[in-house]
Design a protein around this motif. Structure first.
Motif, PDB file in Angstrom:
ATOM      1  N   LEU A 111       0.832  -1.193   0.000  1.00 63.88           N
ATOM      2  CA  LEU A 111       0.000   0.000   0.000  1.00 63.88           C
ATOM      3  C   LEU A 111       0.874   1.254   0.000  1.00 63.88           C
ATOM      4  CD1 LEU A 111      -2.657  -1.014   2.690  1.00 63.88           C
ATOM      5  CD2 LEU A 111      -2.799  -1.287   0.206  1.00 63.88           C
ATOM      6  N   HIS A 112       0.582   2.145  -0.903  1.00 59.17           N
ATOM      7  CA  HIS A 112       1.225   3.454  -0.897  1.00 59.17           C
ATOM      8  C   HIS A 112       0.254   4.443  -0.269  1.00 59.17           C
ATOM      9  CE1 HIS A 112       2.317   7.438  -2.758  1.00 59.17           C
ATOM     10  NE2 HIS A 112       3.489   7.047  -2.288  1.00 59.17           N
ATOM     11  N   ILE A 113       0.741   5.187   0.732  1.00 61.69           N
ATOM     12  CA  ILE A 113      -0.101   6.144   1.456  1.00 61.69           C
ATOM     13  C   ILE A 113       0.460   7.539   1.216  1.00 61.69           C
ATOM     14  CG2 ILE A 113      -1.043   6.803   3.696  1.00 61.69           C
ATOM     15  CD1 ILE A 113      -0.315   3.854   4.566  1.00 61.69           C
ATOM     16  N   PHE A 114      -0.338   8.348   0.576  1.00 64.75           N
ATOM     17  CA  PHE A 114       0.037   9.720   0.252  1.00 64.75           C
ATOM     18  C   PHE A 114      -0.749  10.665   1.159  1.00 64.75           C
ATOM     19  CE2 PHE A 114      -1.344  13.582  -1.916  1.00 64.75           C
ATOM     20  CZ  PHE A 114      -0.167  14.133  -2.386  1.00 64.75           C
ATOM     21  N   ARG A 115      -0.032  11.597   1.778  1.00 65.65           N
ATOM     22  CA  ARG A 115      -0.677  12.622   2.599  1.00 65.65           C
ATOM     23  C   ARG A 115      -0.266  13.992   2.071  1.00 65.65           C
ATOM     24  NH1 ARG A 115       0.342  11.475   8.967  1.00 65.65           N
ATOM     25  NH2 ARG A 115      -1.533  12.785   9.152  1.00 65.65           N
ATOM     26  N   ALA A 116      -1.189  14.937   2.086  1.00 68.63           N
ATOM     27  CA  ALA A 116      -0.889  16.320   1.721  1.00 68.63           C
ATOM     28  C   ALA A 116      -1.607  17.232   2.703  1.00 68.63           C
ATOM     29  CB  ALA A 116      -1.334  16.614   0.295  1.00 68.63           C
ATOM     30  N   LYS A 117      -0.883  18.217   3.252  1.00 70.88           N
ATOM     31  CA  LYS A 117      -1.439  19.135   4.239  1.00 70.88           C
ATOM     32  C   LYS A 117      -1.188  20.570   3.800  1.00 70.88           C
ATOM     33  CE  LYS A 117      -0.561  16.187   8.342  1.00 70.88           C
ATOM     34  NZ  LYS A 117      -1.654  16.426   9.283  1.00 70.88           N
ATOM     35  N   LEU A 118      -2.133  21.447   4.135  1.00 66.95           N
ATOM     36  CA  LEU A 118      -1.950  22.871   3.894  1.00 66.95           C
ATOM     37  C   LEU A 118      -2.767  23.651   4.911  1.00 66.95           C
ATOM     38  CD1 LEU A 118      -4.635  24.313   2.267  1.00 66.95           C
ATOM     39  CD2 LEU A 118      -3.914  22.624   0.586  1.00 66.95           C
ATOM     40  N   LEU A 119      -2.387  24.907   5.109  1.00 66.04           N
ATOM     41  CA  LEU A 119      -3.109  25.809   6.000  1.00 66.04           C
ATOM     42  C   LEU A 119      -3.756  26.912   5.181  1.00 66.04           C
ATOM     43  CD1 LEU A 119      -0.625  26.355   8.991  1.00 66.04           C
ATOM     44  CD2 LEU A 119      -2.470  24.688   8.810  1.00 66.04           C
ATOM     45  N   TRP A 120      -5.002  27.216   5.544  1.00 62.71           N
ATOM     46  CA  TRP A 120      -5.687  28.328   4.897  1.00 62.71           C
ATOM     47  C   TRP A 120      -6.818  28.799   5.805  1.00 62.71           C
ATOM     48  CZ3 TRP A 120      -4.778  31.701   1.245  1.00 62.71           C
ATOM     49  CH2 TRP A 120      -5.819  32.505   0.790  1.00 62.71           C
ATOM     50  N   ASP A 121      -6.839  30.074   6.110  1.00 59.17           N
ATOM     51  CA  ASP A 121      -7.947  30.698   6.829  1.00 59.17           C
ATOM     52  C   ASP A 121      -8.262  29.981   8.143  1.00 59.17           C
ATOM     53  OD1 ASP A 121      -9.900  32.583   7.239  1.00 59.17           O
ATOM     54  OD2 ASP A 121     -11.413  31.552   6.044  1.00 59.17           O
ATOM     55  N   CYS A 124      -6.552  23.722   8.962  1.00 59.84           N
ATOM     56  CA  CYS A 124      -5.600  22.779   8.373  1.00 59.84           C
ATOM     57  C   CYS A 124      -6.381  21.759   7.549  1.00 59.84           C
ATOM     58  CB  CYS A 124      -4.782  22.078   9.448  1.00 59.84           C
ATOM     59  SG  CYS A 124      -3.556  20.906   8.793  1.00 59.84           S
ATOM     60  N   TYR A 125      -6.042  21.662   6.274  1.00 58.13           N
ATOM     61  CA  TYR A 125      -6.699  20.725   5.362  1.00 58.13           C
ATOM     62  C   TYR A 125      -5.738  19.577   5.056  1.00 58.13           C
ATOM     63  CZ  TYR A 125     -10.045  24.500   4.490  1.00 58.13           C
ATOM     64  OH  TYR A 125     -11.000  25.477   4.631  1.00 58.13           O
ATOM     65  N   GLU A 126      -6.273  18.360   5.035  1.00 61.25           N
ATOM     66  CA  GLU A 126      -5.435  17.198   4.746  1.00 61.25           C
ATOM     67  C   GLU A 126      -6.143  16.256   3.785  1.00 61.25           C
ATOM     68  OE1 GLU A 126      -2.965  13.555   6.920  1.00 61.25           O
ATOM     69  OE2 GLU A 126      -3.829  15.198   8.112  1.00 61.25           O
ATOM     70  N   HIS A 127      -5.370  15.770   2.827  1.00 62.18           N
ATOM     71  CA  HIS A 127      -5.836  14.781   1.859  1.00 62.18           C
ATOM     72  C   HIS A 127      -4.991  13.526   2.037  1.00 62.18           C
ATOM     73  CE1 HIS A 127      -5.818  13.465  -2.659  1.00 62.18           C
ATOM     74  NE2 HIS A 127      -6.657  12.725  -1.946  1.00 62.18           N
ATOM     75  N   VAL A 128      -5.644  12.373   2.195  1.00 64.27           N
ATOM     76  CA  VAL A 128      -4.954  11.084   2.310  1.00 64.27           C
ATOM     77  C   VAL A 128      -5.433  10.191   1.171  1.00 64.27           C
ATOM     78  CG1 VAL A 128      -4.555   9.039   3.727  1.00 64.27           C
ATOM     79  CG2 VAL A 128      -4.783  11.283   4.823  1.00 64.27           C
ATOM     80  N   ARG A 129      -4.487   9.633   0.436  1.00 61.30           N
ATOM     81  CA  ARG A 129      -4.817   8.696  -0.648  1.00 61.30           C
ATOM     82  C   ARG A 129      -4.103   7.375  -0.384  1.00 61.30           C
ATOM     83  NH1 ARG A 129      -2.506  11.057  -5.215  1.00 61.30           N
ATOM     84  NH2 ARG A 129      -0.639   9.769  -4.930  1.00 61.30           N
ATOM     85  N   VAL A 130      -4.840   6.287  -0.438  1.00 63.11           N
ATOM     86  CA  VAL A 130      -4.279   4.951  -0.231  1.00 63.11           C
ATOM     87  C   VAL A 130      -4.437   4.167  -1.531  1.00 63.11           C
ATOM     88  CG1 VAL A 130      -4.305   2.858   1.165  1.00 63.11           C
ATOM     89  CG2 VAL A 130      -4.963   5.047   2.197  1.00 63.11           C
ATOM     90  N   VAL A 131      -3.330   3.628  -2.065  1.00 63.79           N
ATOM     91  CA  VAL A 131      -3.341   2.878  -3.326  1.00 63.79           C
ATOM     92  C   VAL A 131      -2.812   1.472  -3.068  1.00 63.79           C
ATOM     93  CG1 VAL A 131      -2.526   2.801  -5.713  1.00 63.79           C
ATOM     94  CG2 VAL A 131      -2.928   5.009  -4.613  1.00 63.79           C
TER      95      VAL A 131
END
Length: 725
Positions: A111-121, A124-131
């Motif tokens: 399994l490849h686990i991709f995480r992406a985080k950013l800050l806005w207003d 904290c927003y986070e996207h997790v993708r599992v392949v």
């Protein structure tokens, strides 16, 4: 009694405790306006990771624990970075061996686990993708754990409180958790955690998502953490992709009016790009304009001295930052006497804090003025801003503040009337030392004994000298010739008395300071290099100081130490007594170049450039240890240094300006290069979109054996380029 003892001890030092050493101090940081986040390399925040980990807003930690798990265990780390061009934190992970003793054994790396985080207003927003890269379907449970302690940043730094506010009962719905805390300041702070899709199980501490992935299949998950700081106000977050789009537009917008630099050295370009990105991230939009917050995680707020010096280093790239700094500091200038805050009329702010401890005055930093140098530096920046921009209308708006600052220098700064500006705190809660080296033990005599207040620092006299000269120029422009004449004369007298009182033949340099009895602290310090920066040093002494700072006991190979290795309080691991501070070195290099000692400045430039090659993400930290450079080893990091830190991020731009002898005359308008030189690691430097007096130019600088060629590639508007040997 114990509580009082701890508060007095901390009040003496305001020291950042380091009671243990985590296994990996590398951290990834994000910031947007008043919100910042510190994560470990996995994208998590917990007690065994970097100190200060979590999501913060207004000096309060709104999420102190977060961890992503795959079937209850931590994934294996692959890679992580914060992208220069977008402020996006990317993490790549994979599964460890799962169920090795069972039939459904999931081999590591399936399994490849991709995480992406950013800050806005404030979110904290986070996207997790599992392949699933396996050949067969996989059944696993993805979990996200979380928690919030609502500690003030000073508690994280080691401040002990006698009592705290109350934690509010958690609220849990099918896809949302609300954690809350009512502080003793009666401010309610809430963390709203939103999951998408709806988890199968959600508690106040954990979200579980059972998933079935076919071969080459993938699933996406989104986690949103909102920091809510107003009673009854519900934060309405946008979706992850919209937030990312808005963040990208913001980053591009901030960079549009700045010139761009590209060199022949790819590694140097990495340092340039990281520094530019860090300054974009650290700069906060305030009502008065952009302001660079000092550093993460400990100093994510407005500091007077840090903001001024960062803006000064960055002035040739983007004068808009200087304007924002000047406007904010003018708006917050002290107007009354308040000993609890070391405030005096006309004095410029040291630090402002927004957390619970500041609101309750448990710490003195809600709006604190215990700095002796920010006031003259404020005037110096105003003069430098005018030289760069010719914006007299703005200077006119802050002229009353400049006059108040000049009055502070004469009345409160020089309380005993001896011609030198000194400091002494009013209460034990204030900072004992109020120069840029504000550790309690940073000012001492040759025998190691601490100097008694009031203390006149060497660099502060240099700043006052420049402040008077710059104010005199502005006074002439604003039709106050008598004031200009008085300021010029007082600067002349200060220079003469300074060189008489501070020069110490015994150490071949200027004294670190004069103590309360006017005795010189005969300590060889980097502070003396700041006398070259403003021009207060007589030329003979300037040359000797420059030579002294490059001797082996000072120059460790990476940069100039804060004090020479032979001094009694020298310690290469000390915060101010033997470490290397990049911004300090940049100021010294600029001072050397001012006196035509550019070849010496390039030695400092080369040392810091090589140090940058060893730094995580090519990011220059607040400081590093002053151990001697050894073959095949990088510099030794300082464990609780801010990274990024604004005036360290701006260092590279000031070093380049120093070696190029770059200055501006916005009235003509004109870009000037005085005896430009480039270090051996730079063959070419291309500067595009460099603005002066309404014109914009592209320049190519080429290093030759005996000089540097300056080629004009493009010009829009009227401006001249002048090269002076």
């Amino acid at each position: 009694m114990k509580e009082m003892k701890e508060k007095i001890q901390l009040g003496e030092h305001w020291y950042i405790l380091a009671t243990s050493s985590p296994s990996d101090e590398r951290r990834r940081v994000l910031k947007h306006n008043n919100t910042f986040a510190v994560f470990d390399l996995f994208g998590d925040a917990h007690s065994i990771g970097p100190r200060g980990a979590g999501i913060y807003n207004g000096d309060t930690c709104f999420l102190s624990m977060q961890e992503l798990l795959i079937d209850g265990v931590r994934p294996i780390f692959l890679n992580s970075t914060v992208k220069d061009d977008s402020g996006l934190f990317i993490i790549e992970l994979m599964n460890p061996d799962l169920y090795p003793e069972q039939r459904e054994h999931i081999i590591k790396g399936t399994l490849h686990i991709f995480r992406a985080k950013l800050l806005w207003d404030d979110t904290c927003y986070e996207h997790v993708r599992v392949v699933n890269f396996g050949l067969t379907p996989v059944e696993v449970t993805l979990s996200m754990t979380f928690g919030a302690d609502y500690n003030d940043i000073f508690e994280v730094r080691g401040f002990h409180r006698g009592r705290r506010g109350e934690y509010l009962p958690p609220k849990v719905t099918d896809r949302e958790v609300i954690l809350g805390y009512r502080g003793l300041d009666q401010q309610v702070r809430r963390s709203r955690i939103i999951c998408d899709p709806t988890p199968e199980k959600l508690t106040a501490e954990r979200a579980d998502f059972p998933i079935v992935l076919p071969s080459k299949g993938e699933e996406h998950f989104y986690f949103t953490v909102c920091c809510e700081v107003e009673e009854g106000k519900i934060q309405m977050p946008t979706d992850y992709f919209s937030a990312f789009t808005q963040l990208e537009k913001s980053v591009v917008g901030r960079a549009q009016n700045r010139c761009k630099i590209v060199t022949s050295d790819a590694l140097f370009n990495s340092w340039l790009d990281r520094s530019m990105a860090d300054l974009v991230m650290l700069t906060t939009s305030l009502p008065q304009g952009p302001y660079p917050f000092a550093g993460l995680p400990w100093y994510s707020t407005t500091f007077g001295r840090d903001g001024i010096l960062t803006a000064r280093e960055f002035l040739w790239i983007d004068p808009g930052m200087a304007r924002g700094v000047l406007a904010f500091l003018a708006a917050t200038q002290a107007t009354e006497f308040d000993p609890s805050r070391d405030a005096e009329p006309g004095k410029i702010l040291h630090e402002a804090r927004l957390g619970e401890l500041a609101a309750l005055d448990e710490i003195p930093f809600r709006r604190y003025y215990g700095t002796v140098d920010a006031t003259p530096l404020f005037i110096g920046l105003a003069g430098a801003y005018y030289e760069r921009t010719g914006d007299l209308e703005f200077i006119r708006t802050i002229w009353p503040n400049i006059l108040d600052a000049l009055r502070w220098i004469d009345k409160y700064g020089d309380a005993d009337g001896d011609g030198f500006v000194e400091y002494a705190r009013y209460t034990e809660q204030g900072l004992a030392q109020q120069g840029w080296k504000d550790s309690y033990d940073s000012v001492f005599h040759a025998d190691g004994n601490l100097a008694d207040a009031p203390i006149a620092l060497v660099e502060v006299q240099a700043y006052v000298y420049e402040a008077r000269l710059q104010a005199a120029k502005l006074a002439l422009l604003l039709d106050e010739p008598e004031l200009a004449k008085d300021l010029q004369e007082s600067a002349r007298m200060l220079k003469r008395r300074f060189n008489e009182a501070f020069w110490c033949e015994k150490i071949g340099s200027y004294a670190l300071a004069l103590d309360g009895k006017k005795r010189p602290c005969e300590v060889a310090s980097s502070n003396a290099g700041h006398a070259l920066w403003t021009g207060i040093a007589d030329r003979e002494y300037a040359v000797r100081v420059a030579e002294r700072l490059l001797q082996e006991d000072f120059f460790c190979g990476w940069g100039v130490r804060t004090i020479a290795s032979g001094e009694p309080r020298y310690n290469p691991m000390a915060y101010h007594n033997g470490s290397v501070w990049p911004h300090d070195n940049a100021i010294i290099a600029r001072g050397m170049a001012r006196y035509g000692l550019t070849s010496m400045a390039m030695q400092i430039f080369a040392g810091l450039r090589e140090a940058s090659l060893y730094m995580d993400q090519h990011r220059m930290p607040e400081l590093f240890c002053g151990f001697e450079k050894r073959p095949d080893e990088g510099p030794t990091l300082y464990p609780v240094a801010c990274s990024p830190q604004a005036w360290s991020a701006a260092t590279i731009f000031y070093l380049l300006q120093a070696c190029l002898g770059l200055s501006f005359d916005s009235e003509k308008p004109e870009i000037r290069f005085r005896n430009p030189q480039l270090p051996p690691f730079l063959d070419t430097v291309e500067i595009t979109n460099l603005a002066v007096g309404g014109a914009r130019l592209d320049l190519l600088l080429q290093r030759y054996p005996n000089n540097v060629g300056v080629n004009l590639l493009r010009k829009e508007g009227k401006a001249e380029v002048v090269v002076v040997a």
